[in-house]
Design an enzyme around this catalytic site. Structure first.
Site, mmCIF file in Angstrom:
data_model
loop_
_atom_site.group_PDB
_atom_site.id
_atom_site.type_symbol
_atom_site.label_atom_id
_atom_site.label_comp_id
_atom_site.label_asym_id
_atom_site.label_seq_id
_atom_site.Cartn_x
_atom_site.Cartn_y
_atom_site.Cartn_z
ATOM 1 N N ASP A 141 2.117 1.982 3.784
ATOM 2 C CA ASP A 141 1.211 3.133 3.886
ATOM 3 C C ASP A 141 1.967 4.447 3.724
ATOM 4 O OD1 ASP A 141 -1.254 4.323 3.998
ATOM 5 O OD2 ASP A 141 -1.483 4.181 6.160
ATOM 6 N N HIS A 187 -2.403 -3.214 4.588
ATOM 7 C CA HIS A 187 -1.598 -2.377 5.482
ATOM 8 C C HIS A 187 -2.221 -2.390 6.876
ATOM 9 C CE1 HIS A 187 -4.700 0.184 3.806
ATOM 10 N NE2 HIS A 187 -4.381 1.230 4.530
ATOM 11 N N HIS A 189 -8.746 -1.879 7.449
ATOM 12 C CA HIS A 189 -9.776 -0.858 7.729
ATOM 13 C C HIS A 189 -11.128 -1.433 8.127
ATOM 14 C CE1 HIS A 189 -7.797 2.987 6.994
ATOM 15 N NE2 HIS A 189 -7.223 2.466 5.938
ATOM 16 N N HIS A 246 0.837 -1.211 0.000
ATOM 17 C CA HIS A 246 0.000 0.000 0.000
ATOM 18 C C HIS A 246 0.864 1.250 0.000
ATOM 19 C CE1 HIS A 246 -3.987 1.877 0.786
ATOM 20 N NE2 HIS A 246 -3.251 2.842 1.301
ATOM 21 N N GLU A 272 -8.848 1.532 -2.499
ATOM 22 C CA GLU A 272 -9.105 1.617 -1.054
ATOM 23 C C GLU A 272 -10.456 2.266 -0.800
ATOM 24 O OE1 GLU A 272 -6.588 2.711 2.929
ATOM 25 O OE2 GLU A 272 -6.400 4.083 1.235
ATOM 26 N N HIS A 314 -13.180 2.122 4.259
ATOM 27 C CA HIS A 314 -12.093 2.957 4.763
ATOM 28 C C HIS A 314 -12.509 3.348 6.175
ATOM 29 C CE1 HIS A 314 -9.183 6.473 4.707
ATOM 30 N NE2 HIS A 314 -8.439 5.411 4.483
ATOM 31 N N ASP A 369 0.389 5.580 -1.084
ATOM 32 C CA ASP A 369 -0.607 6.588 -1.433
ATOM 33 C C ASP A 369 -0.083 7.707 -2.327
ATOM 34 O OD1 ASP A 369 -3.234 5.994 -0.242
ATOM 35 O OD2 ASP A 369 -2.125 5.949 1.639
#
Length: 426
Positions: free
Chosen positions: A358, A250, A229, A48, A161, A188, A50
């Site tokens: 992450d 993650h 999540h 993961h 995600e 999420h 971003d």
């Protein structure tokens, strides 16, 4: 291709991925050599990252003038933004050979807005990959990852995600798979119409009937079910339905850091039978109980001061700053991060752990893992703890390669099954 063959393909990749000098054979008692040999055979597969979110927030998805070879000067204090954690140079130093890029959009968007926004995230990520053909290569399956390694490039996969982004439509889900999305995180931070989040009030006892259909359809089309999540009830509900391995892209171990985002032991134990994987996150509040406690204390203090000074918000702000100065934020440590791996190995087994940093999805980082270049230090720490080269190779990318191959095999076996049809999500 067998995992061992995939690792052999990765050996040539290290000319670009590994600036750390490697010895012909690791010497017993030298953790640095064991770690280096493992990363030579099996580069890191990160679950993961971003960067796509950063491109959206910082640049409105415009790549003109963006230098992904070096993003160390991208801090913007005026906007409260730290420098990005990821660029090509640091990915190479970190021995990252495969990356799931997260095509994330906020849960605050409407269904229609979320569908469009994810499409735009997919577009900008694919354009970024295409802009650096010597370094990045789009991969949509396990064979594509191996091909990227053989070419000396970083295999780039798409992970979505937040299940709200399908707009409560299995048809939209199928179209995202056609665009190359290989996993979807069911929620999420907010509970959706069909799945409970770990950080929101539960509504469904895990998954609704439609939520179970989502899991079944994802596995039928070869999209990995990502349980980061989601609530513990959702984790268990998904595992009840799953017939192929699931992932946590993650997450950490709840026994090490008691955050609802982390995975409880009862769920870890179920991964053995499922064949899934927990890719260990580096976000400090999920790594360290001390950080988690500090954040809770700060939240309580902020609420208290706001209530005390409801008519003087500047006074409340000043008082909170004074509290923060008197109570410095603790740092999560590399040792604590390794503790999560140790615990997952103890409960689920060595075949069920990986890495999901992450990076670029957080403002603060774990000590020793300031950015994507930090992975070799983590592997040295693990080697110090007694992990041998073969086990380190599993953690780096061997386990994730096995999981993706299993998902591909399940989808192939069920390719003649008709698509699941659903008129409504709830």
């Amino acid at each position: 291709m067998k995992p061992a063959a995939s690792f052999a393909l990765a050996a040539g990749l290290l000319a670009g991925l590994a600036p750390v000098p490697l010895l012909a054979a690791p010497r017993a008692g030298y953790p640095q050599d064991v770690a280096a040999a493992a990363l030579k055979a099996a580069p890191v597969w990160d679950g993961h990252n971003d960067v796509p979110e950063q491109l959206r927030d910082r640049r409105k998805d415009l790549l003109a003038g963006f230098n992904f070879r070096d993003t160390t000067a991208t801090a913007d204090p005026a906007q409260g933004r730290v420098a990005m954690h990821t660029d090509l140079a640091r990915l190479r130093r970190g021995h990252v050979g495969a990356q799931f890029w997260s095509v994330f959009v906020p849960a605050s968007l409407s269904d229609q807005q979320a569908v469009q926004a994810v499409m735009e995230q997919i577009d900008v990520t694919r354009r970024l990959i295409a802009a650096y053909p010597q370094d990045l290569q789009l991969a949509t399956d396990a064979a594509g990852v191996a091909a990227a390694w053989k070419a000396g490039r970083i295999a780039s996969l798409l992970g979505m995600e937040g299940g709200y982004a399908i707009g409560n439509s299995l048809g939209v889900l199928r179209q995202f798979r056609e665009l190359g999305v290989r996993y979807m995180t069911l929620t999420h931070y907010r509970t959706t119409a069909w799945a409970d989040s770990a950080t929101d009030a539960p509504q469904h006892g895990g998954l609704t009937d439609f939520g179970r259909q989502v899991v079944r359809e994802m596995q039928r089309i070869g999209m990995l079910v990502d349980l980061s999540h989601v609530s513990a009830q959702t984790m268990n509900a998904a595992l009840d339905v799953a017939r192929a391995p699931v992932i946590f892209s993650h997450s950490g171990a709840r026994a090490i850091a008691d955050h609802p985002r982390n995975v409880p032991d009862a769920v870890l134990a179920r991964l053995r039978a499922n064949g899934g994987i927990v890719m260990v996150v580096t976000l400090p509040a999920y790594v360290s109980n001390a950080v988690r406690t500090w954040e809770l204390d700060r939240t309580a203090q902020k609420a208290r001061l706001a209530a005390l000074h409801v008519d003087e918000p500047d006074t409340a702000k000043t008082a909170l700053a004074a509290w923060e100065q008197a109570h410095p934020r603790p740092r999560a440590t590399l040792a604590e991060l390794a503790d999560h791996i140790d615990h997952i190995v103890k409960v689920a087994g060595i075949d069920h752990v990986g890495l999901g940093g992450d990076f670029d999805g957080m403002d603060t980082t774990t000590e020793g893992m300031a950015d994507v270049s930090g992975y070799p230090d983590l592997f040295v720490e693990l080697a110090r703890r007694g992990y041998g080269q073969a086990d380190l190779q599993k953690i780096a990318s061997g386990n994730m390669m096995r999981v993706l191959k299993a998902a591909d095999a399940y989808a192939l076996a069920h390719r003649a099954d008709p698509p699941i049809e659903s008129a409504t999500a709830f």
